[in-house]
Design an enzyme around this catalytic site. Structure first.
Site, PDB file in Angstrom:
ATOM      1  N   LYS A 184      -7.535  -1.136   9.158  1.00 26.38           N
ATOM      2  CA  LYS A 184      -8.334  -1.212   7.934  1.00 26.38           C
ATOM      3  C   LYS A 184      -9.470  -0.183   7.902  1.00 26.38           C
ATOM      4  O   LYS A 184      -9.834   0.414   8.911  1.00 26.38           O
ATOM      5  CB  LYS A 184      -8.871  -2.631   7.747  1.00 26.38           C
ATOM      6  N   ARG A 238      -3.220 -10.942  12.981  1.00 25.12           N
ATOM      7  CA  ARG A 238      -2.252 -10.390  12.028  1.00 25.12           C
ATOM      8  C   ARG A 238      -2.265  -8.870  12.162  1.00 25.12           C
ATOM      9  O   ARG A 238      -3.308  -8.231  11.970  1.00 25.12           O
ATOM     10  CB  ARG A 238      -2.621 -10.812  10.609  1.00 25.12           C
TER      11      ARG A 238
END
Length: 381
Positions: A325, A359
């Site tokens: 991210k 995740r």
């Protein structure tokens, strides 16, 4: 006599067993070896003076600002420091005290004898062509092959999604979402892959979730955190699990200058509200996701990762998904394809701070990193 200093992260139980400490002693000393820090906002000076005396009487401490003791500051913030044994005592002792200290007692009691979870890996499969990381996009037989590979690499959970939630994205519509995920869901069911791993559907559409849960899936991963109560109804109908994620706004606008007075408390209040919705519909298995990158500034993401343990007071598993991210790019400019090292650093720190489900896009690399982390933390003298 020879002496050497031990790490604060030592596996104290294993070490005490090696020293041949009796079981009663291990139980007592384990509670004295772990330190807790609690930030108390806007506490009344009368309450802090009572709490400080109660804490000092058992060897704990309450840190207060100048002006708290003589009540020249009527309300102030404070930090409570106590080990697990002292936490136990205070959670009982403050039940009898005034000035809202009963609320503190109730909160502290939630951290006693918490259930321990082993870290799990959730692999990501995106059945769309607009997710932010191209390496996670798959369709048809390619998706099935990737799923089988992830299972071989050590994934405990596979998360299938047909909708991009990258900043600025818009929902593709129910018909398009079904078109993307239905072939994969049917193939998973046809090949009995749901017997080899736990499958999660990354969707906020009740119709999509119903299809998946009726095809062997066990988790509904809702990035909107049950904003549509019909999702809770569907999950409850199948006695499945739900992952409640926090997001400020929608994917389209969530990064338009998000702001929090206190991100920990705001996310916590959100979870409290949505957990009540889940429980109302009979959902018992809940996973909490603080939503790294979903309507968060860099400082918010860092704060949530650093203080993940706070959310363990609910007693549920905690999921973190920071895979590749933009927060990594904000710390050190790096293209998406080269953010694996930063991802691993964030995720290992998240596990250390209380995350139980990670995740990620890179299953094999995470499996290796987590096993090494576990070995390091199981090392004793």
């Amino acid at each position: 006599m020879e002496i050497y200093k031990l790490s604060n992260d030592i596996d104290i139980v294993t070490t005490m067993k090696k020293l041949n400490v009796d079981s009663g002693g291990i139980s007592i000393m384990k509670k004295k070896s772990h330190l807790n820090f609690f930030y108390l906002k806007h506490i009344y000076c009368g309450a802090s003076n009572i709490l400080k005396q109660d804490a000092l009487s058992i060897g704990a401490e309450l840190i207060v600002p100048h002006g708290a003791v003589d009540c020249s500051l009527q309300y102030h913030d404070a930090i409570l420091i106590c080990n697990d044994k002292q936490l136990e005592i205070l959670s009982n002792k403050e039940k009898a005290q005034p000035f809202k200290l009963k609320l503190l007692a109730k909160f502290l009691s939630k951290f006693k004898n918490q259930k321990q979870y082993s870290p799990k890996i959730m692999g990501v499969i995106n059945a769309n062509d607009d997710s932010f990381f191209s390496g996670s996009r798959f369709s048809g037989d390619e998706a099935v092959a990737k799923i089988e590979k992830m299972i071989e690499e050590g994934a405990d959970i596979i998360d299938i999604g047909g909708v991009s939630s990258r900043p600025g994205s818009e929902y593709c519509g129910l018909e398009e979402e079904l078109r993307r995920v239905t072939p994969i869901i049917k193939e998973i069911y046809k090949r009995n892959l749901y017997q080899k791993a736990i499958f999660s559907i990354d969707s906020f559409a009740p119709e999509v979730i119903d299809l998946a849960l009726n095809s062997g899936f066990k988790i509904a991963n809702d990035i909107t955190g049950l904003s549509d109560e019909n999702v809770a109804k569907v999950v409850g109908k199948y006695n499945a699990s739900v992952c409640i994620m926090h997001m400020k706004g929608t994917p389209k606008n969530m990064q338009n200058k998000p702001f929090y007075e206190n991100v920990i408390l705001e996310v916590d209040n959100f979870f409290k509200e949505r957990i009540e919705i889940a429980q109302k519909h009979g959902i018992e298995d809940i996973i909490l996701d603080v939503g790294i990158g979903f309507g968060k500034r860099l400082e918010d993401n860092l704060m949530l990762i650093k203080h993940l343990e706070h959310f363990s007071h609910y007693g549920y598993e905690i999921l973190v998904g920071a895979s590749r991210k933009s927060m990594i790019d904000m710390i050190i400019p790096t293209p998406i394809e080269k953010r694996l090292p930063g991802t691993l650093a964030i995720h290992i720190e998240s596990i250390r701070n209380g995350a139980t489900i990670i995740r990620c896009h890179d299953v094999a690399e995470h499996k290796q990193a987590i096993e090494v982390y576990k070995a390091l933390n199981n090392t004793n003298i």
